[in-house]
Write an enzyme that holds these catalytic residues in place. Structure first.
Site, PDB file in Angstrom:
ATOM      1  N   ARG A 106       2.449   6.106  -3.277  1.00  0.00           N
ATOM      2  CA  ARG A 106       3.417   6.884  -4.053  1.00  0.00           C
ATOM      3  C   ARG A 106       2.901   7.101  -5.470  1.00  0.00           C
ATOM      4  NH1 ARG A 106       8.614   3.359  -3.688  1.00  0.00           N
ATOM      5  NH2 ARG A 106       9.246   4.740  -5.400  1.00  0.00           N
ATOM      6  N   ASP A 132       0.814  -1.213   0.000  1.00  0.00           N
ATOM      7  CA  ASP A 132       0.000   0.000   0.000  1.00  0.00           C
ATOM      8  C   ASP A 132       0.852   1.268   0.000  1.00  0.00           C
ATOM      9  OD1 ASP A 132      -2.284  -1.460  -0.094  1.00  0.00           O
ATOM     10  OD2 ASP A 132      -3.059  -0.858   1.864  1.00  0.00           O
TER      11      ASP A 132
END
Length: 350
Positions: free
Chosen positions: A74, A69
């Site tokens: 990002r 995750d």
């Protein structure tokens, strides 16, 4: 679905992610689709904001993330700047954002190319503050010991016209105010929809989306919300007061906090990344962003089954004599009744 250019975010600390990234590049070469690695962490080199990353990658139509995750977040912060979609390939441990097994990454890309996927939208958060965020010298190194390079503070979108400064922020999970010193809690007055809720002395204060309700907010005792809920979730962490409950506000009810005079400094983290520090007298307001995250789904979303599996939920011991629970709403080959049309339900069992 458009796929003229692809961005790739890779957790380079995981060999399986690096191997899958190579396979994705080969797949893109075969289909003559440009593919660019983005948000690559290199020690000694600065990281860049989402807009800069998207521009450097040639504004991809979609972003594939290979990791957990954290890697997905990002990619999501970059995709949000251009309205690109995100496909999360799962190499994590207890994640909710990635769902495609790494062995199926090429099958997933084939499905995208055939337009045989669905797109799920998720609410994100942004903020205004009394001043632009800055990270005092030395604090970043202290808080990020052993981690990769930090993101820069958010850039200014609009100057203060009496409503604070608008910053270029898109948070999919949460915006967190937390203490910097072990012996100095944060003291903040928390407002919802412009009205004072209470003043808290606590280790942290979390403002999360429904998506982020299974992250830090959950660990702090907050509720689990279906990711389709349009809401802003406020959860105090270890508050020194009797009222320690989460408050769930509507999407049009902003959550704000003013740092009180005797508070310690307050670190501002956005999706787990330190992005600035507030001093006593500063304030911050958090509310939904116009940017949405567009998640690629290969099949119907099954959030609550993932919840059961990810947290390894067990049935109550007293129910053991009853055996496994039967499927619900599972009439064979039955048409959905009119009053259930539009509900998210499992398909009938053949």
């Amino acid at each position: 679905m458009a796929l003229n250019r692809l961005g790739l975010v890779v957790h380079e600390g995981r060999p399986a992610a690096v191997t899958a990234a190579h396979a994705v590049h080969v797949w893109c070469d075969r289909h003559r689709i440009p593919c660019t690695d983005i948000d690559v962490w290199r020690r000694g080199m600065p990281r860049h904001g989402g807009k800069e990353e998207a521009e450097a990658a040639g504004h991809p139509d979609g972003i594939v993330t290979l990791g957990g995750d954290g890697t997905f977040l990002r990619g999501a912060r970059i995709a949000a700047k251009d309205g690109a979609w995100v496909l999360g390939i799962d190499l994590g441990r207890v994640g909710f954002l990635t769902e495609v097994p790494v062995n199926d990454v090429l099958k997933a890309l084939d499905a995208v190319l055939r337009d045989d996927v669905s797109v799920e939208e998720r609410l994100t958060l942004t903020l205004r503050t009394s001043r632009t965020l800055e990270i005092p010298e030395g604090i970043d190194a202290l808080l990020r010991y052993g981690r990769g390079p930090a993101l820069p503070p958010p850039t200014l979108l609009r100057e203060d016209t009496g409503w604070g400064v608008a910053l270029d922020v898109t948070a999919l999970n949460d915006i967190v105010l937390e203490k910097l010193a072990r012996d100095r809690q944060i003291s903040v007055a928390v407002y919802i929809a412009g009205h004072l809720l209470a003043s808290y002395s606590a280790d942290a204060a979390i403002v999360a989306t429904a998506t982020g309700s299974t992250a830090y907010s959950f660990a702090a005792g907050g509720p689990v919300l279906s990711p389709g809920v349009e809401a802003v979730v406020f959860t105090p962490v270890a508050p020194h007061m009797a009222f320690n409950r989460t408050v769930v506000a509507a999407a049009n009810e902003p959550v704000a906090a003013r740092v009180l005079p005797h508070s310690g400094q307050v670190a501002v983290s956005i999706d787990g990344e330190l992005r600035g520090v507030l001093d006593p007298g500063d304030w911050i307001g958090v509310y939904p962003s116009p940017c949405r995250i567009h998640l690629i789904r290969l099949g119907p979303a099954d959030f609550f089954q993932r919840l059961r599996n990810r947290f390894r939920l067990a049935d109550a011991p007293a129910t053991v004599p009853d055996g496994a629970a039967s499927p619900l709403f599972a009439a064979p080959n039955a048409d959905v009744p009119e009053d259930l049309v539009g509900m998210r339900l499992p398909p009938p069992v053949d």
